[in-house]
Design a protein around this motif. Structure first.
Motif, PDB file in Angstrom:
ATOM      1  N   GLN A  24     -12.300  -2.853   1.800  1.00 25.33           N
ATOM      2  CA  GLN A  24     -12.995  -1.643   1.358  1.00 25.33           C
ATOM      3  C   GLN A  24     -12.027  -0.695   0.669  1.00 25.33           C
ATOM      4  OE1 GLN A  24     -14.040   1.263   4.522  1.00 25.33           O
ATOM      5  NE2 GLN A  24     -13.128  -0.167   5.977  1.00 25.33           N
ATOM      6  N   ASP A  25     -12.569   0.120  -0.216  1.00 24.41           N
ATOM      7  CA  ASP A  25     -11.758   1.116  -0.916  1.00 24.41           C
ATOM      8  C   ASP A  25     -11.801   2.422  -0.135  1.00 24.41           C
ATOM      9  OD1 ASP A  25     -10.923  -0.448  -3.129  1.00 24.41           O
ATOM     10  OD2 ASP A  25     -12.920  -0.262  -3.998  1.00 24.41           O
ATOM     11  N   VAL A  26     -10.632   2.850   0.332  1.00 21.42           N
ATOM     12  CA  VAL A  26     -10.523   4.059   1.142  1.00 21.42           C
ATOM     13  C   VAL A  26     -10.015   5.194   0.259  1.00 21.42           C
ATOM     14  CG1 VAL A  26      -9.393   5.120   3.138  1.00 21.42           C
ATOM     15  CG2 VAL A  26     -10.038   2.687   3.198  1.00 21.42           C
ATOM     16  N   PRO A  27     -10.779   6.270   0.092  1.00 21.97           N
ATOM     17  CA  PRO A  27     -10.297   7.386  -0.739  1.00 21.97           C
ATOM     18  C   PRO A  27      -9.091   8.066  -0.089  1.00 21.97           C
ATOM     19  CG  PRO A  27     -12.349   7.964   0.366  1.00 21.97           C
ATOM     20  CD  PRO A  27     -12.129   6.518   0.627  1.00 21.97           C
ATOM     21  N   ALA A  74      -7.056   5.820  -4.139  1.00 22.35           N
ATOM     22  CA  ALA A  74      -7.813   4.953  -3.235  1.00 22.35           C
ATOM     23  C   ALA A  74      -6.928   3.785  -2.824  1.00 22.35           C
ATOM     24  CB  ALA A  74      -9.089   4.451  -3.896  1.00 22.35           C
ATOM     25  N   LEU A  75      -7.126   3.303  -1.597  1.00 19.03           N
ATOM     26  CA  LEU A  75      -6.397   2.155  -1.073  1.00 19.03           C
ATOM     27  C   LEU A  75      -7.385   1.072  -0.676  1.00 19.03           C
ATOM     28  CD1 LEU A  75      -3.700   3.585   1.390  1.00 19.03           C
ATOM     29  CD2 LEU A  75      -3.328   2.702  -0.924  1.00 19.03           C
ATOM     30  N   ARG A  76      -7.050  -0.155  -0.996  1.00 24.11           N
ATOM     31  CA  ARG A  76      -7.883  -1.279  -0.577  1.00 24.11           C
ATOM     32  C   ARG A  76      -7.404  -1.730   0.800  1.00 24.11           C
ATOM     33  NH1 ARG A  76     -12.833  -2.997  -2.401  1.00 24.11           N
ATOM     34  NH2 ARG A  76     -13.117  -5.225  -2.010  1.00 24.11           N
ATOM     35  N   ARG A  85       0.832  -1.197   0.000  1.00 21.82           N
ATOM     36  CA  ARG A  85       0.000   0.000   0.000  1.00 21.82           C
ATOM     37  C   ARG A  85       0.872   1.253   0.000  1.00 21.82           C
ATOM     38  NH1 ARG A  85      -2.382  -3.436   3.715  1.00 21.82           N
ATOM     39  NH2 ARG A  85      -4.411  -4.281   3.083  1.00 21.82           N
ATOM     40  N   GLU A 130      -1.838   6.853  -6.079  1.00 25.20           N
ATOM     41  CA  GLU A 130      -3.160   6.227  -6.142  1.00 25.20           C
ATOM     42  C   GLU A 130      -4.160   7.040  -5.316  1.00 25.20           C
ATOM     43  OE1 GLU A 130      -4.148   3.651  -7.907  1.00 25.20           O
ATOM     44  OE2 GLU A 130      -2.186   3.161  -8.736  1.00 25.20           O
TER      45      GLU A 130
END
Length: 467
Positions: free
Chosen positions: A390-393, A384-386, A374, A382
């Motif tokens: 969940q995808d975190v903006p 968004a992070l997975r 990450r 990036e």
């Protein structure tokens, strides 16, 4: 022996590369010395899924056939597979410096605990394909592994197996870090481990290389030079922007070495009034334990007793999970230093979920970010992070602190290689992404005029063969 009796064949001295090939993780070097077998480093693979799956695959050789392990230092990419190796049948001793043993006493149980937590979370949330999800090893596995550690002082020769003489040379980087020199018969090979920096603000400079026929050298920054800007100035500017906005500065940091450097620098900046005296939280009980070891091993670093006390005075330790969760409900300005350094796991993930979506906040990356992590995704921008399914903006400012590394850069690696008393027969370039490893190989060949090679995973080399 009669004139017609052929001379006996010399005992084999072979090296097989089982990790740190085309990656900065999973350092594992298998050395066959006659009828005995030694593993230099026993690290976890991290980053890309294809690499992480190697942690779960059967070890390439029978672990029971390995007689001893020698560690260059305690970072998990060099030591973190040990509990798994022991569970799979390894029953020998693990040799390292005293400080490496003590650091592993903190790192390995914590790693096992986190692996158990991640498996438990996956089972509760149903985020794993495996039912039930199992940890690679447990905290108890890690504590059992610590029982077979055999510490030795720097520069004192020892025999991990009969006929193989080993010596550990100070390498800077972190407490206890060493280069490993192995002599078998008339042939000597030196493994650099992770090479520290000559002007590191915390750790002392690496020792010169002992005369060696072969060298195995890391190449983490083999294609880069660290920024000329002092780390303190770089940190001051990044923190200044975030804190002026009333934001939260989240700093993913390795618990060993990087966290202590950051806390020292933050304490210095606050003492001089160069950044506001906002709350500074260390959300890593492991890093807090490691900081205490700097008092015990004062001869291995540059920090004075007063500087250590100032660092501890400024820092608020976050011990419990409840305290960690409460941090996510606080508002800035504040600074949070939390593991892990590449955002692969640990408490920092929950802080990223809480603070990454807000543009007032900042995420400061304080070290190398391996591909597939990450941290690497953040570094390349990036949005968004997975995390936990969940995808975190990511709207927070992301800053890569380019001068923070405890690894030597390309120029510093070349300078360390130049300390060799004579030219080696060859150099193997490992522990680097492909571009970095090949760039360093080219520099070694052009500037030092030494034969250099980037080995492939599984490649075996006869070290005693004449050239």
């Amino acid at each position: 022996m009669s004139p017609t009796t052929p001379a006996p064949e010399p005992a084999a001295f072979r090296l097989t590369f089982l990790g740190a090939n085309a990656t900065v993780t999973g350092s594992r070097y298998l050395v066959d010395a006659g009828s005995h077998r030694v593993l230099v480093d026993c690290g976890l693979f991290q980053g890309y899924k294809a690499l992480r799956l190697r942690n779960w695959a059967p070890f390439p050789v029978d672990p029971a056939s390995i007689d001893a392990v020698i560690l260059t230092h305690a970072h998990l990419d060099h030591s973190g597979y040990l509990p798994r190796l022991i569970s799979a049948g390894f029953s020998g001793a693990v040799w390292c410096t005293d400080a490496t043993r003590d650091l592993c006493g903190v790192l390995l149980p914590d790693s096992g605990h986190l692996l158990e937590e991640e498996a438990g979370y996956a089972n509760r949330k149903g985020t794993s394909r495996h039912h039930p999800a199992e940890p690679l090893y447990t905290e108890e596995d890690a504590r059992r592994a610590l029982r077979v550690f055999r510490p030795v002082p720097f520069d004192q020769a020892f025999e991990p197996v009969p006929g193989l003489v080993a010596t550990l040379r100070p390498q800077g980087h972190i407490l206890g870090a060493s280069a490993v020199s192995l002599a078998f018969g008339e042939t000597r090979i030196t493994f650099s481990g992770d090479i520290g920096r000559p002007c590191d603000p915390v750790m002392r400079a690496p020792a010169p290389i002992w005369e060696s026929d072969w060298l195995v050298v890391e190449s983490t920054y083999g294609n880069r030079q660290h920024l000329p800007m002092a780390f303190e100035q770089e940190l001051k500017e990044a923190l200044g922007r975030v804190l002026a906005r009333g934001g939260v500065a989240v700093i993913p940091a390795f618990a060993v070495g990087r966290a202590q450097l950051l806390l020292h620098m933050i304490a210095q900046l606050q003492a001089r009034g160069e950044i506001p005296e906002v709350p500074v939280y260390l959300n890593s009980p492991m890093a807090a334990d490691v900081t205490g070891l700097y008092q015990r091993y004062r001869d291995q670093h540059r920090l004075s007793g007063g500087q250590l006390q100032a660092m501890q005075r400024v820092t608020r330790i976050v011990n419990t999970v409840e305290q960690s969760k409460a941090l996510n409900r606080r508002r800035g300005p504040m600074i949070i230093v939390a593991a892990s350094g590449m955002a692969t796991g640990g408490r920092v993930l929950h802080h990223l979920i809480a603070f990454a979506p807000d543009h007032r906040n900042g995420i400061l990356l304080s070290g190398f970010q391996a591909g597939g992590t990450r941290g690497a995704a953040l570094a390349r921008g990036e949005t968004a992070l997975r995390i936990f399914g969940q995808d975190v903006p990511v709207r927070a400012e992301v800053v890569q602190l380019g001068s923070a590394s405890a690894h030597a850069d390309a120029d510093e690696v070349i300078a360390w290689l130049r300390t060799a008393p004579r030219s080696p027969r060859g150099v193997f370039v490992t522990h680097g992404e492909p571009d970095a490893a090949d760039a360093l190989r080219l520099r070694i060949e052009r500037e030092l005029q030494w034969p250099a090679h980037v080995p492939e995973y599984g490649q075996c080399v006869d070290l005693s063969a004449a050239q």
